[in-house]
Write a protein that holds these residues in place. Structure first.
Motif, PDB file in Angstrom:
ATOM      1  N   ASP A 286      15.624   7.239  28.241  1.00  0.00           N
ATOM      2  CA  ASP A 286      16.508   6.899  27.130  1.00  0.00           C
ATOM      3  C   ASP A 286      16.916   8.153  26.361  1.00  0.00           C
ATOM      4  O   ASP A 286      16.137   9.091  26.212  1.00  0.00           O
ATOM      5  CB  ASP A 286      15.822   5.939  26.157  1.00  0.00           C
ATOM      6  CG  ASP A 286      15.697   4.529  26.712  1.00  0.00           C
ATOM      7  OD1 ASP A 286      16.338   4.248  27.739  1.00  0.00           O
ATOM      8  OD2 ASP A 286      14.958   3.726  26.115  1.00  0.00           O
ATOM      9  N   ASP A 287      18.149   8.155  25.867  1.00  0.00           N
ATOM     10  CA  ASP A 287      18.642   9.244  25.031  1.00  0.00           C
ATOM     11  C   ASP A 287      18.105   9.077  23.615  1.00  0.00           C
ATOM     12  O   ASP A 287      17.808   7.968  23.171  1.00  0.00           O
ATOM     13  CB  ASP A 287      20.168   9.235  24.979  1.00  0.00           C
ATOM     14  CG  ASP A 287      20.785   9.637  26.311  1.00  0.00           C
ATOM     15  OD1 ASP A 287      20.105  10.347  27.077  1.00  0.00           O
ATOM     16  OD2 ASP A 287      21.922   9.235  26.562  1.00  0.00           O
ATOM     17  N   VAL A 288      18.039  10.178  22.899  1.00  0.00           N
ATOM     18  CA  VAL A 288      17.654  10.129  21.493  1.00  0.00           C
ATOM     19  C   VAL A 288      18.854   9.593  20.714  1.00  0.00           C
ATOM     20  O   VAL A 288      19.973  10.080  20.886  1.00  0.00           O
ATOM     21  CB  VAL A 288      17.267  11.536  20.991  1.00  0.00           C
ATOM     22  CG1 VAL A 288      16.983  11.539  19.507  1.00  0.00           C
ATOM     23  CG2 VAL A 288      16.085  12.063  21.780  1.00  0.00           C
ATOM     24  N   PRO A 289      18.648   8.579  19.866  1.00  0.00           N
ATOM     25  CA  PRO A 289      19.771   8.033  19.093  1.00  0.00           C
ATOM     26  C   PRO A 289      20.408   9.095  18.196  1.00  0.00           C
ATOM     27  O   PRO A 289      19.733  10.021  17.729  1.00  0.00           O
ATOM     28  CB  PRO A 289      19.122   6.933  18.240  1.00  0.00           C
ATOM     29  CG  PRO A 289      17.854   6.584  18.942  1.00  0.00           C
ATOM     30  CD  PRO A 289      17.408   7.841  19.626  1.00  0.00           C
ATOM     31  N   ASP A 290      21.695   8.959  17.961  1.00  0.00           N
ATOM     32  CA  ASP A 290      22.445   9.920  17.152  1.00  0.00           C
ATOM     33  C   ASP A 290      21.829  10.113  15.775  1.00  0.00           C
ATOM     34  O   ASP A 290      21.789  11.228  15.261  1.00  0.00           O
ATOM     35  CB  ASP A 290      23.902   9.474  16.993  1.00  0.00           C
ATOM     36  CG  ASP A 290      24.684   9.597  18.287  1.00  0.00           C
ATOM     37  OD1 ASP A 290      24.245  10.347  19.187  1.00  0.00           O
ATOM     38  OD2 ASP A 290      25.738   8.942  18.399  1.00  0.00           O
ATOM     39  N   ARG A 291      21.349   9.040  15.159  1.00  0.00           N
ATOM     40  CA  ARG A 291      20.803   9.164  13.806  1.00  0.00           C
ATOM     41  C   ARG A 291      19.569  10.058  13.787  1.00  0.00           C
ATOM     42  O   ARG A 291      19.326  10.775  12.834  1.00  0.00           O
ATOM     43  CB  ARG A 291      20.511   7.801  13.200  1.00  0.00           C
ATOM     44  CG  ARG A 291      19.457   7.030  13.940  1.00  0.00           C
ATOM     45  CD  ARG A 291      19.236   5.666  13.370  1.00  0.00           C
ATOM     46  NE  ARG A 291      18.275   4.982  14.228  1.00  0.00           N
ATOM     47  CZ  ARG A 291      17.922   3.761  14.095  1.00  0.00           C
ATOM     48  NH1 ARG A 291      18.429   3.042  13.139  1.00  0.00           N
ATOM     49  NH2 ARG A 291      17.054   3.221  14.913  1.00  0.00           N
ATOM     50  N   PHE A 292      18.775  10.024  14.867  1.00  0.00           N
ATOM     51  CA  PHE A 292      17.611  10.905  14.940  1.00  0.00           C
ATOM     52  C   PHE A 292      18.043  12.350  15.160  1.00  0.00           C
ATOM     53  O   PHE A 292      17.447  13.265  14.598  1.00  0.00           O
ATOM     54  CB  PHE A 292      16.644  10.470  16.037  1.00  0.00           C
ATOM     55  CG  PHE A 292      15.923   9.185  15.718  1.00  0.00           C
ATOM     56  CD1 PHE A 292      15.320   8.990  14.491  1.00  0.00           C
ATOM     57  CD2 PHE A 292      15.834   8.180  16.656  1.00  0.00           C
ATOM     58  CE1 PHE A 292      14.648   7.814  14.195  1.00  0.00           C
ATOM     59  CE2 PHE A 292      15.171   7.001  16.370  1.00  0.00           C
ATOM     60  CZ  PHE A 292      14.576   6.809  15.142  1.00  0.00           C
ATOM     61  N   GLU A 293      19.077  12.537  15.954  1.00  0.00           N
ATOM     62  CA  GLU A 293      19.616  13.889  16.147  1.00  0.00           C
ATOM     63  C   GLU A 293      20.089  14.453  14.812  1.00  0.00           C
ATOM     64  O   GLU A 293      19.842  15.618  14.496  1.00  0.00           O
ATOM     65  CB  GLU A 293      20.775  13.865  17.155  1.00  0.00           C
ATOM     66  CG  GLU A 293      20.379  13.545  18.569  1.00  0.00           C
ATOM     67  CD  GLU A 293      19.784  14.731  19.288  1.00  0.00           C
ATOM     68  OE1 GLU A 293      19.843  15.865  18.788  1.00  0.00           O
ATOM     69  OE2 GLU A 293      19.252  14.517  20.394  1.00  0.00           O
ATOM     70  N   ASP A 294      20.767  13.617  14.025  1.00  0.00           N
ATOM     71  CA  ASP A 294      21.246  14.046  12.706  1.00  0.00           C
ATOM     72  C   ASP A 294      20.087  14.402  11.785  1.00  0.00           C
ATOM     73  O   ASP A 294      20.132  15.412  11.076  1.00  0.00           O
ATOM     74  CB  ASP A 294      22.113  12.965  12.060  1.00  0.00           C
ATOM     75  CG  ASP A 294      23.442  12.770  12.772  1.00  0.00           C
ATOM     76  OD1 ASP A 294      23.871  13.688  13.512  1.00  0.00           O
ATOM     77  OD2 ASP A 294      24.041  11.694  12.591  1.00  0.00           O
TER      78      ASP A 294
END
Length: 45
Positions: A25-33
């Protein structure tokens, strides 16, 4: 009573499958932010 034999093997296989799926699974955008924001805060110290 702990699982043994075929039942234990089925549990092991299912746990491995779930774990492998999670790794894909990819890391969700909100976690990247959030990670980006934390890095910026650390660099300002």
């Amino acid at each position: 009573m702990p699982a043994t034999g075929p039942k234990r093997n089925q549990i092991d296989e299912n746990l491995r499958r779930v774990y492998d799926d999670m790794l894909d699974d990819d890391v969700p955008d909100r976690f990247e932010d959030l990670l980006r924001q934390l890095r910026e805060q650390e660099s300002q110290k």
